[in-house]
Design a protein around this motif. Structure first.
Motif, mmCIF file in Angstrom:
data_model
loop_
_atom_site.group_PDB
_atom_site.id
_atom_site.type_symbol
_atom_site.label_atom_id
_atom_site.label_comp_id
_atom_site.label_asym_id
_atom_site.label_seq_id
_atom_site.Cartn_x
_atom_site.Cartn_y
_atom_site.Cartn_z
ATOM 1 N N SER A 279 0.815 -1.216 0.000
ATOM 2 C CA SER A 279 0.000 0.000 0.000
ATOM 3 C C SER A 279 0.846 1.263 0.000
ATOM 4 N N SER B 280 2.299 6.432 -1.638
ATOM 5 C CA SER B 280 1.153 5.560 -1.345
ATOM 6 C C SER B 280 0.432 5.189 -2.638
ATOM 7 N N GLY C 174 -2.880 3.601 -2.606
ATOM 8 C CA GLY C 174 -4.301 3.275 -2.479
ATOM 9 C C GLY C 174 -5.068 4.180 -1.537
ATOM 10 N N PHE D 112 -3.789 2.008 5.395
ATOM 11 C CA PHE D 112 -4.296 1.808 4.034
ATOM 12 C C PHE D 112 -5.041 0.499 3.819
ATOM 13 N N THR D 113 -5.064 -0.375 4.807
ATOM 14 C CA THR D 113 -5.686 -1.687 4.630
ATOM 15 C C THR D 113 -6.536 -2.039 5.840
ATOM 16 N N MET E 252 -7.985 -3.796 0.434
ATOM 17 C CA MET E 252 -7.001 -2.791 0.032
ATOM 18 C C MET E 252 -7.337 -2.245 -1.349
ATOM 19 N N CYS F 299 -2.782 -1.475 -4.794
ATOM 20 C CA CYS F 299 -1.927 -1.843 -3.667
ATOM 21 C C CYS F 299 -1.525 -3.301 -3.847
#
Length: 273
Positions: free
Chosen positions: A69, A95, A97, A146-147, A183, A187
Protein backbone atom coordinates in the motif's frame (compact mmCIF):
# COMPACT_ATOMS: atom_id res chain seq x y z
CA UNK A 1 27.56 -5.88 -13.94
CA UNK A 2 24.23 -6.04 -12.16
CA UNK A 3 23.08 -4.58 -8.87
CA UNK A 4 21.24 -6.99 -6.56
CA UNK A 5 18.11 -5.73 -4.82
CA UNK A 6 16.41 -7.98 -2.24
CA UNK A 7 12.70 -7.84 -1.36
CA UNK A 8 11.52 -9.92 1.58
CA UNK A 9 8.28 -10.82 3.29
CA UNK A 10 8.44 -11.01 7.11
CA UNK A 11 6.00 -13.41 8.81
CA UNK A 12 6.92 -17.00 7.94
CA UNK A 13 9.84 -15.82 5.80
CA UNK A 14 12.42 -13.65 7.57
CA UNK A 15 10.51 -14.17 10.84
CA UNK A 16 9.66 -17.64 12.17
CA UNK A 17 5.94 -18.37 11.76
CA UNK A 18 5.48 -19.46 15.39
CA UNK A 19 8.05 -17.47 17.37
CA UNK A 20 8.66 -14.41 15.13
CA UNK A 21 12.41 -14.95 15.68
CA UNK A 22 14.87 -13.88 12.96
CA UNK A 23 17.97 -15.24 14.70
CA UNK A 24 18.84 -17.88 12.04
CA UNK A 25 18.94 -15.11 9.40
CA UNK A 26 21.25 -12.69 11.25
CA UNK A 27 24.50 -13.78 9.58
CA UNK A 28 22.96 -13.57 6.10
CA UNK A 29 21.50 -10.13 6.91
CA UNK A 30 24.97 -9.01 7.96
CA UNK A 31 26.41 -10.28 4.66
CA UNK A 32 23.94 -8.06 2.75
CA UNK A 33 25.06 -5.05 4.81
CA UNK A 34 28.72 -5.90 4.26
CA UNK A 35 28.26 -5.93 0.48
CA UNK A 36 25.90 -2.88 0.48
CA UNK A 37 23.02 -4.89 -0.99
CA UNK A 38 19.67 -3.23 -0.17
CA UNK A 39 17.19 -5.50 1.60
CA UNK A 40 13.69 -4.05 1.26
CA UNK A 41 11.07 -5.34 3.70
CA UNK A 42 7.80 -5.99 1.81
CA UNK A 43 5.16 -6.95 4.34
CA UNK A 44 1.52 -6.82 5.42
CA UNK A 45 2.71 -5.22 8.67
CA UNK A 46 2.05 -1.56 9.49
CA UNK A 47 4.45 1.38 9.60
CA UNK A 48 4.15 1.47 13.41
CA UNK A 49 5.06 -2.22 13.69
CA UNK A 50 8.10 -1.74 11.50
CA UNK A 51 9.53 1.18 13.45
CA UNK A 52 10.54 -1.05 16.38
CA UNK A 53 11.22 -4.18 14.31
CA UNK A 54 13.60 -2.28 12.00
CA UNK A 55 15.55 -1.19 15.08
CA UNK A 56 15.88 -4.83 16.20
CA UNK A 57 17.00 -5.84 12.71
CA UNK A 58 19.24 -2.76 12.34
CA UNK A 59 17.40 -2.23 9.05
CA UNK A 60 18.45 0.91 7.13
CA UNK A 61 16.79 0.41 3.75
CA UNK A 62 13.43 1.34 2.25
CA UNK A 63 10.40 -0.69 3.32
CA UNK A 64 6.94 -1.47 1.97
CA UNK A 65 3.97 -1.73 4.33
CA UNK A 66 0.46 -3.19 4.34
CA UNK A 67 0.87 -5.52 1.33
CA UNK A 68 2.25 -2.90 -1.06
CA UNK A 69 0.00 0.00 0.00
CA UNK A 70 2.89 2.39 0.63
CA UNK A 71 6.67 2.62 0.28
CA UNK A 72 8.67 4.44 2.96
CA UNK A 73 12.11 5.69 1.97
CA UNK A 74 14.48 6.90 4.71
CA UNK A 75 15.60 10.41 3.78
CA UNK A 76 19.20 9.59 4.69
CA UNK A 77 19.38 7.09 1.78
CA UNK A 78 19.82 10.13 -0.49
CA UNK A 79 18.01 8.50 -3.40
CA UNK A 80 17.11 11.07 -6.04
CA UNK A 81 13.35 10.92 -6.66
CA UNK A 82 11.68 12.63 -9.62
CA UNK A 83 8.10 12.60 -8.37
CA UNK A 84 6.63 14.46 -5.41
CA UNK A 85 6.28 12.19 -2.37
CA UNK A 86 4.57 12.72 0.97
CA UNK A 87 6.86 14.09 3.69
CA UNK A 88 6.62 11.84 6.77
CA UNK A 89 9.34 13.17 9.07
CA UNK A 90 12.39 10.94 8.59
CA UNK A 91 10.83 9.31 5.50
CA UNK A 92 9.40 10.03 2.08
CA UNK A 93 6.20 8.08 1.42
CA UNK A 94 4.72 6.86 -1.85
CA UNK A 95 1.15 5.56 -1.35
CA UNK A 96 -0.76 3.43 -3.84
CA UNK A 97 -4.30 3.27 -2.48
CA UNK A 98 -7.23 4.70 -0.51
CA UNK A 99 -7.13 5.29 3.22
CA UNK A 100 -8.37 2.70 5.67
CA UNK A 101 -11.55 4.56 6.72
CA UNK A 102 -12.85 4.37 3.13
CA UNK A 103 -12.41 0.57 3.16
CA UNK A 104 -14.27 0.25 6.46
CA UNK A 105 -17.15 2.38 5.17
CA UNK A 106 -17.43 0.29 1.98
CA UNK A 107 -17.84 -2.97 3.94
CA UNK A 108 -20.12 -1.75 6.74
CA UNK A 109 -23.22 -3.19 5.09
CA UNK A 110 -21.59 -6.41 3.85
CA UNK A 111 -21.82 -8.31 7.12
CA UNK A 112 -25.47 -9.09 6.46
CA UNK A 113 -24.36 -11.13 3.41
CA UNK A 114 -20.98 -12.55 4.50
CA UNK A 115 -19.36 -13.87 7.67
CA UNK A 116 -16.21 -11.95 8.64
CA UNK A 117 -14.77 -9.81 11.39
CA UNK A 118 -12.59 -6.77 10.71
CA UNK A 119 -9.62 -5.50 12.74
CA UNK A 120 -11.57 -2.31 13.47
CA UNK A 121 -14.15 -4.40 15.38
CA UNK A 122 -11.62 -6.33 17.46
CA UNK A 123 -9.94 -5.62 20.77
CA UNK A 124 -6.18 -6.06 21.04
CA UNK A 125 -6.87 -9.04 23.32
CA UNK A 126 -8.74 -10.81 20.50
CA UNK A 127 -5.89 -10.14 18.12
CA UNK A 128 -3.41 -11.58 20.63
CA UNK A 129 -5.47 -14.78 20.86
CA UNK A 130 -5.57 -15.12 17.05
CA UNK A 131 -1.92 -14.31 16.30
CA UNK A 132 0.11 -14.95 19.46
CA UNK A 133 1.49 -11.40 19.23
CA UNK A 134 2.43 -9.54 22.38
CA UNK A 135 0.08 -6.82 23.67
CA UNK A 136 2.36 -4.09 22.32
CA UNK A 137 2.72 -5.72 18.89
CA UNK A 138 -1.03 -6.38 18.63
CA UNK A 139 -1.77 -2.72 19.35
CA UNK A 140 0.78 -1.70 16.69
CA UNK A 141 -0.75 -4.12 14.16
CA UNK A 142 -4.13 -2.44 14.63
CA UNK A 143 -2.74 1.00 13.69
CA UNK A 144 -3.30 0.62 9.96
CA UNK A 145 -3.31 3.38 7.36
CA UNK A 146 -4.30 1.81 4.03
CA UNK A 147 -5.69 -1.69 4.63
CA UNK A 148 -8.29 -3.44 6.74
CA UNK A 149 -7.57 -7.12 7.57
CA UNK A 150 -10.49 -9.47 8.18
CA UNK A 151 -10.84 -12.85 9.81
CA UNK A 152 -12.76 -14.55 7.03
CA UNK A 153 -14.97 -17.42 8.23
CA UNK A 154 -17.16 -17.71 5.14
CA UNK A 155 -16.45 -19.88 2.07
CA UNK A 156 -13.94 -19.18 -0.71
CA UNK A 157 -16.94 -18.83 -3.02
CA UNK A 158 -18.33 -16.08 -0.78
CA UNK A 159 -14.91 -14.38 -0.69
CA UNK A 160 -14.88 -14.24 -4.48
CA UNK A 161 -18.42 -12.83 -4.46
CA UNK A 162 -17.31 -10.04 -2.08
CA UNK A 163 -14.32 -9.39 -4.36
CA UNK A 164 -16.77 -8.88 -7.24
CA UNK A 165 -18.92 -6.56 -5.08
CA UNK A 166 -15.96 -4.34 -4.21
CA UNK A 167 -14.16 -4.30 -7.59
CA UNK A 168 -16.22 -1.37 -9.02
CA UNK A 169 -15.00 0.75 -6.08
CA UNK A 170 -11.33 0.08 -6.90
CA UNK A 171 -10.93 -2.26 -3.91
CA UNK A 172 -9.45 -5.77 -3.87
CA UNK A 173 -9.06 -8.54 -1.28
CA UNK A 174 -5.74 -10.35 -0.83
CA UNK A 175 -5.53 -13.51 1.24
CA UNK A 176 -2.55 -13.69 3.61
CA UNK A 177 -1.42 -16.40 6.03
CA UNK A 178 -3.98 -15.54 8.72
CA UNK A 179 -6.16 -12.75 7.33
CA UNK A 180 -7.94 -11.52 4.20
CA UNK A 181 -6.83 -7.93 3.52
CA UNK A 182 -9.09 -5.22 2.08
CA UNK A 183 -7.00 -2.79 0.03
CA UNK A 184 -6.91 -0.53 -3.02
CA UNK A 185 -6.72 -2.27 -6.41
CA UNK A 186 -3.24 -0.82 -7.09
CA UNK A 187 -1.93 -1.84 -3.67
CA UNK A 188 0.19 -4.86 -4.38
CA UNK A 189 3.58 -6.09 -3.20
CA UNK A 190 4.59 -6.50 -6.86
CA UNK A 191 3.63 -2.94 -7.89
CA UNK A 192 5.51 -1.44 -4.96
CA UNK A 193 8.54 -3.64 -5.68
CA UNK A 194 8.63 -2.64 -9.36
CA UNK A 195 8.24 1.07 -8.49
CA UNK A 196 11.21 0.83 -6.14
CA UNK A 197 13.25 -1.21 -8.62
CA UNK A 198 12.77 1.56 -11.19
CA UNK A 199 13.91 4.13 -8.63
CA UNK A 200 17.12 2.15 -8.00
CA UNK A 201 17.67 1.72 -11.74
CA UNK A 202 17.56 5.51 -12.14
CA UNK A 203 20.41 5.83 -9.62
CA UNK A 204 22.66 3.28 -11.32
CA UNK A 205 24.30 2.62 -14.68
CA UNK A 206 23.97 -1.11 -13.98
CA UNK A 207 21.00 -3.41 -14.45
CA UNK A 208 19.11 -4.15 -11.25
CA UNK A 209 18.38 -7.82 -10.48
CA UNK A 210 15.52 -8.34 -8.03
CA UNK A 211 15.33 -11.28 -5.67
CA UNK A 212 12.07 -11.75 -3.76
CA UNK A 213 11.46 -14.11 -0.84
CA UNK A 214 8.02 -15.03 0.50
CA UNK A 215 5.92 -17.90 1.81
CA UNK A 216 2.25 -16.95 1.34
CA UNK A 217 -0.49 -16.40 -1.18
CA UNK A 218 -0.10 -12.63 -0.86
CA UNK A 219 3.55 -12.98 -1.97
CA UNK A 220 2.69 -14.62 -5.32
CA UNK A 221 2.53 -11.34 -7.27
CA UNK A 222 5.87 -10.16 -5.90
CA UNK A 223 7.50 -13.53 -6.53
CA UNK A 224 6.13 -13.80 -10.08
CA UNK A 225 7.55 -10.38 -11.02
CA UNK A 226 11.00 -10.86 -9.41
CA UNK A 227 14.06 -11.88 -11.42
CA UNK A 228 14.87 -14.49 -8.74
CA UNK A 229 11.72 -15.76 -6.97
CA UNK A 230 12.27 -17.72 -3.75
CA UNK A 231 9.44 -19.58 -2.02
CA UNK A 232 10.23 -20.14 1.65
CA UNK A 233 8.83 -23.37 3.10
CA UNK A 234 6.13 -22.96 5.72
CA UNK A 235 5.45 -25.34 8.62
CA UNK A 236 1.71 -24.63 8.36
CA UNK A 237 0.75 -24.58 4.67
CA UNK A 238 1.85 -25.89 1.27
CA UNK A 239 4.19 -23.70 -0.81
CA UNK A 240 2.23 -21.31 -3.05
CA UNK A 241 2.35 -21.99 -6.80
CA UNK A 242 4.05 -19.21 -8.78
CA UNK A 243 2.30 -19.03 -12.18
CA UNK A 244 4.54 -19.34 -15.26
CA UNK A 245 7.70 -19.47 -13.14
CA UNK A 246 9.30 -22.89 -13.33
CA UNK A 247 12.56 -21.22 -12.22
CA UNK A 248 11.30 -20.38 -8.70
CA UNK A 249 13.50 -21.66 -5.88
CA UNK A 250 11.98 -23.56 -2.96
CA UNK A 251 13.94 -23.45 0.26
CA UNK A 252 14.83 -26.70 2.03
CA UNK A 253 14.45 -25.24 5.52
CA UNK A 254 11.53 -23.31 7.00
CA UNK A 255 11.29 -19.58 7.71
CA UNK A 256 14.44 -17.61 8.54
CA UNK A 257 16.70 -20.66 8.19
CA UNK A 258 15.47 -21.20 4.62
CA UNK A 259 15.76 -17.45 4.03
CA UNK A 260 19.43 -17.47 5.03
CA UNK A 261 20.16 -20.47 2.78
CA UNK A 262 18.61 -18.67 -0.22
CA UNK A 263 20.51 -15.43 0.44
CA UNK A 264 23.83 -17.29 0.72
CA UNK A 265 23.03 -19.24 -2.45
CA UNK A 266 22.41 -16.06 -4.48
CA UNK A 267 25.53 -14.35 -3.12
CA UNK A 268 27.59 -17.33 -4.23
CA UNK A 269 25.84 -17.49 -7.63
CA UNK A 270 26.45 -13.79 -8.25
CA UNK A 271 30.11 -14.19 -7.35
CA UNK A 272 29.75 -11.92 -4.31
CA UNK A 273 30.60 -14.51 -1.63
Amino acid sequence: MTTLLIFTDLDGTLLDHHTYSFKPALAALQSLKTFSIPCVINTSKTFVELVSLRQELNHQDAFIVENGSAVYIPKNLALSIDETLEDCGEYWRKSFGPRRDELIELTNDKQEQYTFRRFSEMTWQELVSITGLSEENAKQAMQREFTEPMVWTDSNLALNALRDDLAPFGVQIQKGGRFAHLMGEHCDKANAMLWLKELYEQQSDEDVTTMALGDGENDIGMLSKADIPVVIRSPVHAPPEIPNRCDAWLSDAYGPEGWAQAINKVLIQQGIL
